[in-house]
Design an enzyme around this catalytic site. Structure first.
Site, PDB file in Angstrom:
ATOM      1  N   HIS A   5       4.074 -12.490  -9.108  1.00  0.00           N
ATOM      2  CA  HIS A   5       3.139 -11.416  -8.773  1.00  0.00           C
ATOM      3  C   HIS A   5       3.598 -10.766  -7.468  1.00  0.00           C
ATOM      4  O   HIS A   5       3.935 -11.452  -6.512  1.00  0.00           O
ATOM      5  CB  HIS A   5       1.724 -11.989  -8.609  1.00  0.00           C
ATOM      6  CG  HIS A   5       0.734 -11.016  -8.036  1.00  0.00           C
ATOM      7  ND1 HIS A   5       0.305 -11.065  -6.727  1.00  0.00           N
ATOM      8  CD2 HIS A   5       0.093  -9.970  -8.610  1.00  0.00           C
ATOM      9  CE1 HIS A   5      -0.571 -10.095  -6.523  1.00  0.00           C
ATOM     10  NE2 HIS A   5      -0.719  -9.411  -7.631  1.00  0.00           N
ATOM     11  N   HIS A  17       3.477  -2.539  -1.692  1.00  0.00           N
ATOM     12  CA  HIS A  17       2.099  -2.812  -2.093  1.00  0.00           C
ATOM     13  C   HIS A  17       1.255  -1.650  -1.601  1.00  0.00           C
ATOM     14  O   HIS A  17       0.995  -1.519  -0.400  1.00  0.00           O
ATOM     15  CB  HIS A  17       1.628  -4.136  -1.483  1.00  0.00           C
ATOM     16  CG  HIS A  17       0.432  -4.695  -2.169  1.00  0.00           C
ATOM     17  ND1 HIS A  17      -0.300  -5.744  -1.675  1.00  0.00           N
ATOM     18  CD2 HIS A  17      -0.165  -4.355  -3.341  1.00  0.00           C
ATOM     19  CE1 HIS A  17      -1.284  -6.027  -2.491  1.00  0.00           C
ATOM     20  NE2 HIS A  17      -1.225  -5.192  -3.509  1.00  0.00           N
TER      21      HIS A  17
END
Length: 584
Positions: free
Chosen positions: A127, A173
């Site tokens: 992830h 991110h």
């Protein structure tokens, strides 16, 4: 061998302790006696019979001779060329059994059927694979991607965003302080390291926040970088894709561009995120207060407006053609998302808390869904420190992609490491048959059902060694050798979960326990053996001295050398346990 360890106490005197090489346990002495004619020498044929009868490992006489030669060369490297004897002494035999290289607890080869559809396997999944640390402010880099691939991780996640000039693509991110890395750097790293640890396919899951122009640019970069390694689907039939026929191939998985185009406004996306079912962005960092503020527009608001504007532009057909595994978008909540469509195979993403809700209310629907489709679970957005959740709920419901923050560490990640030590560490583990079966009335496995034990695992912990080679003599205690004890137990179905511990062995670098434990198992197929070693500390938290998790279904019976790892999962050079495994 005896080594002297001196520990200074105050300024007045020193305490002296011998670090001795423990003698073989009585079980090993008895086995050597049973399989050697004179009690002093074990020939290759004697050794072969021991391996077959006690260790469950049938080998030919010539193979036994080769192993015997390796033992002698490893034990007597400077004398090997002068040794004419072709037999083992008791110390040689003990050395073999206590060698993690020669006598490991698991097989190192792929041995499962790899010709089933991808949905029939648990897949080692990362992830936010590009993050070096926490989820808010750490650097983005190709380095953690390389490390994950070297570990055997088969699913790499990349979040794609435009750079500041909207002319190139960065991986970061979104809506955080993480510094970007160039997409091309990530793609080159994947190409170079994809098949270092395993020949089986690598799947790149993309979170796409791009205009159609940049989608086309990504398609060109991916195609040119991977070349013939890239799998371009000729049909959308995911059931035809197997790990075996996709060896050394790279697959792209994302939502088709039209899925993103259906996002009309911020409110719709936000409500979808609140339902915890994946839509545009798997990680709901856009729920920051600054993002939802009213009159004062933040940078996040501007970025989001640009994002929505980009999504209304025409999508790139070349980009869409790259997608091998389509990620579907749920339309009407969790129950509807889990419907199995006759002619469609898709990937669905759920946050960890959505999985818990699904497991509680629709457990068998989840199992039925994962028999054909791929389910990806990802950490909730509040795991800022890159911690992880318990993976067993996902596996017990058949979820193939239980996505973890591989740069973190902790017991949950140890369990992940343990699961994917199975099947030779290739990153694909065949799901047990009970998760794939259907009854005459379409009934499937019920994870809530109270099950009776199928078998029991008997574990004997003989001794430990090697810490004095891996740690400074004052690492555990400034004034004396460590006081080691071992915790051992099972992680798995709730009925199987348990932890036990040995007695404390005081002031000893080579503790000998000779303690036995029995664990009844209702779901041995998904059980993991947990082993932790600590040094007892009366006034503070016990000192960590090693851990490992092993898939129970793959344990080799007999006496085995079990390596220990540090908190991050890296194996120590020398620290290990001597254990025995027996199914009864």
């Amino acid at each position: 061998m005896v080594l002297l360890g001196n520990y200074r106490v105050c300024y007045c005197f020193t305490r002296k302790f011998n670090i001795t090489e423990a003698e073989p346990p009585s079980d090993i002495k008895q086995a050597f006696k049973n399989y050697s004619n004179d009690g002093h020498h074990m020939t290759a044929d004697h050794f072969r019979r021991f391996l077959e009868d006690d260790q469950g490992h049938a080998v030919s006489l010539s193979d036994a001779e080769l192993i015997l030669d390796r033992i002698l060369h490893k034990r007597h490297p400077h004398l090997a060329m002068f040794l004419n004897r072709k037999s083992l002494s008791l110390d040689d035999f003990h050395h073999f059994l206590f060698s993690t290289e020669l006598n490991p607890p698991l097989r190192s080869q792929v041995h499962q059927d790899m010709s089933a559809p991808l949905s029939h396997y648990f897949i080692y999944t990362g992830h936010n694979s590009y993050l070096t640390g926490n989820q808010l402010s750490s650097n983005c880099s190709q380095v953690p991607i390389i490390k994950a691939l070297r570990l055997g991780v088969r699913v790499i996640e990349l979040d794609l965003w435009p750079n500041s000039s909207k002319t190139n693509v960065h991986v970061l991110h979104g809506r955080t302080l993480t510094s970007p890395v160039k997409l091309m750097d990530c793609l080159k790293a994947i190409k170079e390291y994809a098949f270092v640890a395993s020949p089986y396919p690598v799947i790149i899951t993309l979170e796409d926040h791009l205009t159609s122009d940049l989608q086309a640019k990504v398609a060109q970069m991916v195609t040119e970088t991977f070349g013939s390694m890239l799998f371009s689907p000729e049909s959308e039939n995911l059931e035809e894709l197997t790990p075996e026929n996709l060896k050394y191939r790279i697959l792209i998985s994302t939502k088709p561009p039209k899925e993103y185009l259906e996002t009309d406004d911020v409110g719709r996306r936000m409500s979808s995120q609140k339902s915890q079912v994946s839509d545009v962005d798997d990680d709901a960092w856009s729920e920051d207060k600054s993002y939802k503020s009213g009159s004062d527009k933040s940078d996040h608001d501007v970025e989001t407006a640009d994002f929505l504007k980009a999504k209304k532009s025409p999508s790139s057909p070349v980009y869409k053609q790259l997608i091998a595994i389509h990620a579907g978008k749920p339309k009407n909540g969790l129950k509807d998302a889990l419907k199995v469509e006759k002619d469609t195979v898709r990937r669905l993403s759920l946050a960890e808390q959505a999985l818990q809700k699904a497991a509680e209310n629709h457990g068998q629907d989840v199992v039925r869904f994962t028999q054909k489709n791929i389910l990806r679970i990802y950490p909730k957005g509040t795991r800022i420190t890159s911690s992880n959740y318990k993976p067993l709920t996902g596996w017990l419901h058949g979820a193939q992609m239980v996505a973890f923050n591989m740069q973190g560490y902790g017991r949950s990640l140890w369990l992940m490491h343990g699961m994917f030590r199975a099947n030779g560490g290739c990153g694909y583990v065949k799901k047990p048959d009970f998760l794939m079966r259907r009854g005459p009335k379409n009934e499937v496995f019920n994870p809530k059902e109270k099950l009776q034990p199928k078998t029991s695992l008997k574990v004997k912990i003989y001794m430990g060694d090697g810490w004095h080679l891996d740690f400074k003599k004052t690492h555990f205690d400034k004034y004396s050798p460590p006081d080691f004890f071992t915790r051992v137990g099972i992680a798995g179905a709730s009925v199987d979960k348990v932890m036990k511990k040995t007695k404390i062995k005081e002031d000893n670098w080579t503790p000998v326990w000779n303690e036995e434990f029995t664990f009844p198992l209702a779901v041995p197929e998904l059980a993991l053996l947990r082993v932790e070693v600590h040094s007892y500390n009366m006034s503070e938290k016990h000192d960590f001295a090693g851990q490992i998790c092993l898939p129970v279904s793959e344990l080799r019976p007999g006496i085995r050398a079990v390596p220990l790892c540090n908190r991050k999962g890296d194996q120590y050079t020398s620290a290990r346990l001597l254990m025995r495994f027996e199914f009864i």
